[in-house]
Write a protein that holds these residues in place. Structure first.
Motif, PDB file in Angstrom:
ATOM      1  N   THR A 189       0.814  -1.216   0.000  1.00 35.54           N
ATOM      2  CA  THR A 189       0.000   0.000   0.000  1.00 35.54           C
ATOM      3  C   THR A 189       0.850   1.269   0.000  1.00 35.54           C
ATOM      4  O   THR A 189       0.304   2.365  -0.035  1.00 35.54           O
ATOM      5  CB  THR A 189      -0.917   0.015   1.228  1.00 35.54           C
ATOM      6  N   ALA A 190       2.155   1.112   0.020  1.00 32.05           N
ATOM      7  CA  ALA A 190       3.040   2.288   0.110  1.00 32.05           C
ATOM      8  C   ALA A 190       2.905   3.201  -1.107  1.00 32.05           C
ATOM      9  O   ALA A 190       3.128   4.403  -0.994  1.00 32.05           O
ATOM     10  CB  ALA A 190       4.485   1.841   0.278  1.00 32.05           C
ATOM     11  N   TRP A 191       2.532   2.657  -2.247  1.00 37.23           N
ATOM     12  CA  TRP A 191       2.429   3.484  -3.450  1.00 37.23           C
ATOM     13  C   TRP A 191       1.272   4.483  -3.349  1.00 37.23           C
ATOM     14  O   TRP A 191       1.188   5.415  -4.143  1.00 37.23           O
ATOM     15  CB  TRP A 191       2.290   2.632  -4.705  1.00 37.23           C
ATOM     16  N   LEU A 192       0.383   4.318  -2.363  1.00 39.70           N
ATOM     17  CA  LEU A 192      -0.715   5.268  -2.177  1.00 39.70           C
ATOM     18  C   LEU A 192      -0.270   6.552  -1.477  1.00 39.70           C
ATOM     19  O   LEU A 192      -1.012   7.530  -1.451  1.00 39.70           O
ATOM     20  CB  LEU A 192      -1.836   4.631  -1.351  1.00 39.70           C
ATOM     21  N   ASN A 193       0.926   6.554  -0.911  1.00 37.42           N
ATOM     22  CA  ASN A 193       1.384   7.722  -0.157  1.00 37.42           C
ATOM     23  C   ASN A 193       1.454   8.978  -1.019  1.00 37.42           C
ATOM     24  O   ASN A 193       1.003  10.040  -0.617  1.00 37.42           O
ATOM     25  CB  ASN A 193       2.746   7.454   0.482  1.00 37.42           C
ATOM     26  N   TRP A 194       2.062   8.875  -2.210  1.00 36.88           N
ATOM     27  CA  TRP A 194       2.236  10.090  -3.011  1.00 36.88           C
ATOM     28  C   TRP A 194       0.933  10.630  -3.567  1.00 36.88           C
ATOM     29  O   TRP A 194       0.730  11.840  -3.569  1.00 36.88           O
ATOM     30  CB  TRP A 194       3.302   9.907  -4.096  1.00 36.88           C
ATOM     31  N   PRO A 195      -0.035   9.806  -4.037  1.00 37.89           N
ATOM     32  CA  PRO A 195      -1.283  10.442  -4.487  1.00 37.89           C
ATOM     33  C   PRO A 195      -2.055  11.116  -3.351  1.00 37.89           C
ATOM     34  O   PRO A 195      -2.657  12.176  -3.552  1.00 37.89           O
ATOM     35  CB  PRO A 195      -2.102   9.298  -5.086  1.00 37.89           C
ATOM     36  N   VAL A 196      -2.022  10.512  -2.169  1.00 36.13           N
ATOM     37  CA  VAL A 196      -2.730  11.117  -1.039  1.00 36.13           C
ATOM     38  C   VAL A 196      -2.054  12.433  -0.652  1.00 36.13           C
ATOM     39  O   VAL A 196      -2.714  13.463  -0.471  1.00 36.13           O
ATOM     40  CB  VAL A 196      -2.795  10.142   0.155  1.00 36.13           C
ATOM     41  N   TYR A 197      -0.729  12.442  -0.560  1.00 35.81           N
ATOM     42  CA  TYR A 197      -0.003  13.657  -0.173  1.00 35.81           C
ATOM     43  C   TYR A 197      -0.217  14.781  -1.179  1.00 35.81           C
ATOM     44  O   TYR A 197      -0.596  15.898  -0.815  1.00 35.81           O
ATOM     45  CB  TYR A 197       1.491  13.356  -0.035  1.00 35.81           C
ATOM     46  N   TYR A 198       0.024  14.489  -2.453  1.00 36.99           N
ATOM     47  CA  TYR A 198      -0.113  15.541  -3.457  1.00 36.99           C
ATOM     48  C   TYR A 198      -1.570  15.938  -3.664  1.00 36.99           C
ATOM     49  O   TYR A 198      -1.866  17.092  -3.978  1.00 36.99           O
ATOM     50  CB  TYR A 198       0.532  15.121  -4.773  1.00 36.99           C
ATOM     51  N   GLY A 199      -2.490  15.013  -3.486  1.00 34.05           N
ATOM     52  CA  GLY A 199      -3.901  15.351  -3.585  1.00 34.05           C
ATOM     53  C   GLY A 199      -4.338  16.302  -2.484  1.00 34.05           C
ATOM     54  O   GLY A 199      -5.095  17.234  -2.719  1.00 34.05           O
ATOM     55  N   VAL A 200      -3.827  16.073  -1.272  1.00 35.77           N
ATOM     56  CA  VAL A 200      -4.167  16.945  -0.154  1.00 35.77           C
ATOM     57  C   VAL A 200      -3.489  18.302  -0.300  1.00 35.77           C
ATOM     58  O   VAL A 200      -4.085  19.343  -0.050  1.00 35.77           O
ATOM     59  CB  VAL A 200      -3.785  16.279   1.187  1.00 35.77           C
ATOM     60  N   MET A 201      -2.223  18.297  -0.717  1.00 35.08           N
ATOM     61  CA  MET A 201      -1.484  19.562  -0.823  1.00 35.08           C
ATOM     62  C   MET A 201      -1.949  20.428  -1.992  1.00 35.08           C
ATOM     63  O   MET A 201      -2.080  21.640  -1.853  1.00 35.08           O
ATOM     64  CB  MET A 201       0.020  19.282  -0.984  1.00 35.08           C
ATOM     65  N   TYR A 202      -2.157  19.813  -3.149  1.00 30.92           N
ATOM     66  CA  TYR A 202      -2.423  20.591  -4.354  1.00 30.92           C
ATOM     67  C   TYR A 202      -3.854  20.484  -4.859  1.00 30.92           C
ATOM     68  O   TYR A 202      -4.240  21.202  -5.767  1.00 30.92           O
ATOM     69  CB  TYR A 202      -1.456  20.181  -5.464  1.00 30.92           C
ATOM     70  N   GLY A 203      -4.652  19.594  -4.279  1.00 31.91           N
ATOM     71  CA  GLY A 203      -6.032  19.415  -4.723  1.00 31.91           C
ATOM     72  C   GLY A 203      -6.882  20.664  -4.611  1.00 31.91           C
ATOM     73  O   GLY A 203      -7.568  21.046  -5.563  1.00 31.91           O
ATOM     74  N   PRO A 204      -6.860  21.346  -3.450  1.00 29.22           N
ATOM     75  CA  PRO A 204      -7.683  22.561  -3.351  1.00 29.22           C
ATOM     76  C   PRO A 204      -7.280  23.639  -4.353  1.00 29.22           C
ATOM     77  O   PRO A 204      -8.141  24.246  -4.998  1.00 29.22           O
ATOM     78  CB  PRO A 204      -7.431  23.039  -1.912  1.00 29.22           C
ATOM     79  N   CYS A 205      -5.985  23.860  -4.527  1.00 26.83           N
ATOM     80  CA  CYS A 205      -5.536  24.867  -5.502  1.00 26.83           C
ATOM     81  C   CYS A 205      -5.923  24.451  -6.917  1.00 26.83           C
ATOM     82  O   CYS A 205      -6.306  25.287  -7.731  1.00 26.83           O
ATOM     83  CB  CYS A 205      -4.028  25.063  -5.410  1.00 26.83           C
ATOM     84  N   CYS A 206      -5.835  23.167  -7.193  1.00 24.04           N
ATOM     85  CA  CYS A 206      -6.178  22.659  -8.521  1.00 24.04           C
ATOM     86  C   CYS A 206      -7.661  22.876  -8.815  1.00 24.04           C
ATOM     87  O   CYS A 206      -8.023  23.303  -9.908  1.00 24.04           O
ATOM     88  CB  CYS A 206      -5.813  21.180  -8.591  1.00 24.04           C
ATOM     89  N   SER A 207      -8.519  22.588  -7.846  1.00 21.78           N
ATOM     90  CA  SER A 207      -9.950  22.767  -8.078  1.00 21.78           C
ATOM     91  C   SER A 207     -10.288  24.244  -8.271  1.00 21.78           C
ATOM     92  O   SER A 207     -11.092  24.595  -9.143  1.00 21.78           O
ATOM     93  CB  SER A 207     -10.758  22.169  -6.929  1.00 21.78           C
ATOM     94  N   ILE A 208      -9.677  25.119  -7.490  1.00 16.81           N
ATOM     95  CA  ILE A 208      -9.903  26.553  -7.653  1.00 16.81           C
ATOM     96  C   ILE A 208      -9.425  27.007  -9.027  1.00 16.81           C
ATOM     97  O   ILE A 208     -10.083  27.798  -9.701  1.00 16.81           O
ATOM     98  CB  ILE A 208      -9.220  27.340  -6.518  1.00 16.81           C
ATOM     99  N   TYR A 209      -8.293  26.486  -9.467  1.00 11.29           N
ATOM    100  CA  TYR A 209      -7.728  26.826 -10.781  1.00 11.29           C
ATOM    101  C   TYR A 209      -8.750  26.539 -11.882  1.00 11.29           C
ATOM    102  O   TYR A 209      -9.047  27.402 -12.713  1.00 11.29           O
ATOM    103  CB  TYR A 209      -6.450  26.015 -10.996  1.00 11.29           C
ATOM    104  N   PHE A 210      -9.288  25.326 -11.897  1.00 14.12           N
ATOM    105  CA  PHE A 210     -10.185  24.945 -12.981  1.00 14.12           C
ATOM    106  C   PHE A 210     -11.529  25.661 -12.900  1.00 14.12           C
ATOM    107  O   PHE A 210     -12.089  26.036 -13.930  1.00 14.12           O
ATOM    108  CB  PHE A 210     -10.366  23.424 -13.023  1.00 14.12           C
ATOM    109  N   ILE A 211     -12.046  25.881 -11.694  1.00 14.37           N
ATOM    110  CA  ILE A 211     -13.312  26.619 -11.562  1.00 14.37           C
ATOM    111  C   ILE A 211     -13.117  28.078 -11.987  1.00 14.37           C
ATOM    112  O   ILE A 211     -13.946  28.638 -12.708  1.00 14.37           O
ATOM    113  CB  ILE A 211     -13.849  26.518 -10.121  1.00 14.37           C
ATOM    114  N   ALA A 212     -12.018  28.691 -11.561  1.00 22.43           N
ATOM    115  CA  ALA A 212     -11.753  30.094 -11.929  1.00 22.43           C
ATOM    116  C   ALA A 212     -11.553  30.233 -13.424  1.00 22.43           C
ATOM    117  O   ALA A 212     -12.063  31.180 -14.033  1.00 22.43           O
ATOM    118  CB  ALA A 212     -10.532  30.610 -11.179  1.00 22.43           C
ATOM    119  N   LYS A 213     -10.853  29.297 -14.028  1.00 21.61           N
ATOM    120  CA  LYS A 213     -10.626  29.372 -15.471  1.00 21.61           C
ATOM    121  C   LYS A 213     -11.941  29.228 -16.224  1.00 21.61           C
ATOM    122  O   LYS A 213     -12.204  29.969 -17.186  1.00 21.61           O
ATOM    123  CB  LYS A 213      -9.642  28.295 -15.917  1.00 21.61           C
TER     124      LYS A 213
END
Length: 132
Positions: free
Chosen positions: A97-121
């Protein structure tokens, strides 16, 4: 979309070599990421709508931020439930299950900014400043 991936690549390269960030805490890093996403989104919107003023874009971005942040807790719960189900299935199958670490980390760190990016665009290229 090109500006988004360019922004993501630049952030990845910048934050990968964290020698200049070692003395800074997580809030500073989040501020750097948010600032970078804002300007990447602004430049991306300017590509599609060169006539848009910065003040108009800032209004679109503020409204998109509010919309995304209202939905964020619900979306995070759905994503967390999906990750938990996937984790349980992997553990039941005796798979790593160790391969799940990076999607969870980057999803938590960059997910909110990413969603704002696409909605604003989407809002800014549509041209409406009123909430839908």
């Amino acid at each position: 979309l090109t500006a988004f991936f360019t922004c993501w690549l630049m952030l990845w390269l910048l934050l990968r070599e964290q020698s200049w960030l070692e003395g800074h805490q997580l809030p500073f890093r989040i501020l750097v990421v948010s600032f970078t996403y804002y300007w990447a989104c602004y430049l991306d919107v300017r590509w599609f709508r060169p006539e848009i003023l910065h003040a108009d874009f800032a209004l679109h971005f503020a409204i998109a931020s509010g919309q995304a942040l209202v939905l964020l807790p619900l979306v995070m719960m759905v994503v967390a439930a999906a990750c938990l189900a996937l984790l349980t299935a992997l553990e039941a199958a005796n798979l790593p299950t160790a391969w799940l670490n990076w999607p969870v980390y980057y999803g938590v760190m960059y997910g909110p900014c990413c969603s704002i990016y696409f909605i604003a665009k989407k809002r800014a290229t549509a041209g409406s400043a009123l909430p839908r």
